[in-house]
Enzyme design. Structure first.
Site, short mmCIF file in Angstrom:
data_model
loop_
_atom_site.label_atom_id
_atom_site.label_comp_id
_atom_site.label_asym_id
_atom_site.label_seq_id
_atom_site.Cartn_x
_atom_site.Cartn_y
_atom_site.Cartn_z
N ASN A 9 0.89 -1.18 0.00
CA ASN A 9 0.00 0.00 0.00
C ASN A 9 0.92 1.22 0.00
OD1 ASN A 9 -1.76 2.07 0.46
ND2 ASN A 9 -2.36 1.42 2.53
N TRP A 10 1.02 1.83 -1.15
CA TRP A 10 1.95 2.96 -1.28
C TRP A 10 1.44 4.24 -0.62
CZ3 TRP A 10 3.93 2.89 -7.09
CH2 TRP A 10 4.87 1.86 -7.22
N LYS A 11 0.16 4.24 -0.23
CA LYS A 11 -0.44 5.45 0.36
C LYS A 11 -0.16 6.65 -0.56
CE LYS A 11 -0.16 3.21 4.78
NZ LYS A 11 -0.08 3.29 6.23
N HIS A 94 -9.55 1.31 4.66
CA HIS A 94 -8.30 1.48 5.40
C HIS A 94 -8.54 2.40 6.60
CE1 HIS A 94 -4.19 2.52 6.43
NE2 HIS A 94 -3.83 1.43 5.79
N GLU A 96 -6.87 4.72 7.79
CA GLU A 96 -6.60 6.14 7.54
C GLU A 96 -7.80 6.80 6.86
OE1 GLU A 96 -2.82 5.63 5.52
OE2 GLU A 96 -1.90 5.06 7.42
N GLU A 166 -5.39 -4.88 10.45
CA GLU A 166 -4.39 -3.85 10.68
C GLU A 166 -4.67 -3.13 12.00
OE1 GLU A 166 -2.42 -2.71 6.64
OE2 GLU A 166 -3.94 -1.24 7.17
N GLY A 172 2.62 2.30 10.77
CA GLY A 172 3.58 3.39 10.62
C GLY A 172 4.29 3.77 11.91
N SER A 212 3.55 -2.15 10.20
CA SER A 212 5.00 -2.24 10.40
C SER A 212 5.59 -3.58 9.98
CB SER A 212 5.37 -1.88 11.85
OG SER A 212 4.96 -0.55 12.15
N GLY A 233 2.85 -1.05 4.16
CA GLY A 233 3.00 0.36 3.79
C GLY A 233 4.44 0.69 3.48
N GLY A 234 5.12 1.33 4.44
CA GLY A 234 6.47 1.86 4.24
C GLY A 234 7.45 0.92 3.56
P1 13P Z 1 3.12 0.39 7.56
O1 13P Z 1 3.58 -0.91 6.94
O2 13P Z 1 3.87 1.57 7.01
O3 13P Z 1 3.06 0.33 9.04
O4 13P Z 1 1.59 0.60 7.04
C1 13P Z 1 0.67 -0.41 7.21
C2 13P Z 1 -0.53 -0.08 6.43
O5 13P Z 1 -1.29 0.80 6.78
C3 13P Z 1 -0.78 -0.83 5.18
O6 13P Z 1 -2.05 -0.60 4.69
#
Ligand code: 13P
Length: 251
Positions: A9-11, A94, A96, A166, A172, A212, A233-234
């Site tokens: 997930n590149w956000k 998600h 967020e 999640e 994050g 994470s 994500g990251g």
């Molecule tokens: P991180 O891997 O950066 O913690 O993000 C998780 C996430 O929200 C994936 O959708």
């Protein structure tokens, strides 16, 4: 046996050049999709470019969609539009989007129905906050989300759904849920699917862990019986790391 699924997930990261550069680096290195489903969920502006260059083994996903096909919804993009450019997956609900863009379980339920109608593969995100975990409300929160988000979906649809567990406190933050906590909660999700549908559906549905996940903890997470993959994500932003994460799913 459930096929593992690793999704990045590149956000809101990567310009077009950066996204193309990632694609050039991962092309030819992706393992066979007979062994693992690999997905990159990118922002709308690069989806078409990525679809054109995705190769045979990687699939492209969006991070959100609107539930209407079209209409006066300034700034929104519909599932039908995403599907029309060759995108295969879409992340729905998600945390967020729930927290920052006021997405409700009712919106999420409509989006899931629409995603199935236009033949996008949805990845539904659920998870609890730190406060909810500390107050022993994790199972209640997740069950409430599942009941509302999945309302009136058929068992054939749910069998094809991917659910990403999640925990909000692990996103994050560098704080991964321990593999035991992650597996236990993914197991609770599977049990809830059995209650809402049946055993066959609960054994078929794929459940990812997200929060994470990185190259240093993916092996342990993937060794857990209820974890079928990861939503990352990251650590999915770097091509080399993404390849390592995908390969970890087929060991
Ligand atoms: P991180 O891997 O950066 O913690 O993000 C998780 C996430 O929200 C994936 O959708």
């Amino acid at each position: 046996m459930r096929k593992p699924i690793i999704a990045g997930n590149w956000k809101m990261f990567k310009t077009r050049d950066e996204a193309l550069n990632f694609m050039y680096q991962v092309n030819e290195k992706m393992p066979s999709n007979k062994l693992v489903d690999s997905v990159v969920c990118a922002q709308f502006t690069v989806l078409r470019d990525l679809v054109k260059r995705q190769g045979d083994e990687l699939k492209i996903g969006a991070q959100n969609m609107h539930f209407a096909d079209e209409g006066a919804y300034t700034g929104e993009v519909s599932g039908l539009m995403i599907k029309s450019i060759g995108v295969a997956y879409v992340i729905i609900g998600h945390s967020e989007r729930r927290a920052m863009f006021n997405e409700t379980d009712s919106d999420i339920n409509k989006k899931l129905h629409k995603a199935f109608e236009v033949e996008l593969n949805p990845i539904l995100c659920v998870g609890e906050s730190l406060e909810e975990r500390e107050n022993n409300l994790t199972e209640k929160k997740i069950k409430d989300q599942l009941v509302a988000d999945l309302a009136n979906l058929t068992k054939d649809q749910v069998r094809d759904l991917v659910i990403a567990y999640e925990p909000i406190w692990a996103i994050g933050t560098g704080k991964t849920a321990t593999s035991q906590i992650a597996d236990e909660t993914c197991g609770f999700i599977r049990k809830t699917i059995e209650e809402l549908y049946d055993k066959e559906t609960s054994e078929a549905i794929r459940i990812q862990y997200g929060g994470s996940v990185k190259t240093s903890n993916i092996d342990e997470l993937m060794s857990m019986p209820n974890i079928d993959g990861a939503l990352i994500g990251g650590a999915s932003l770097k091509a080399d790391d993404f390849i390592t994460l995908v390969n970890a799913a087929i060991k």
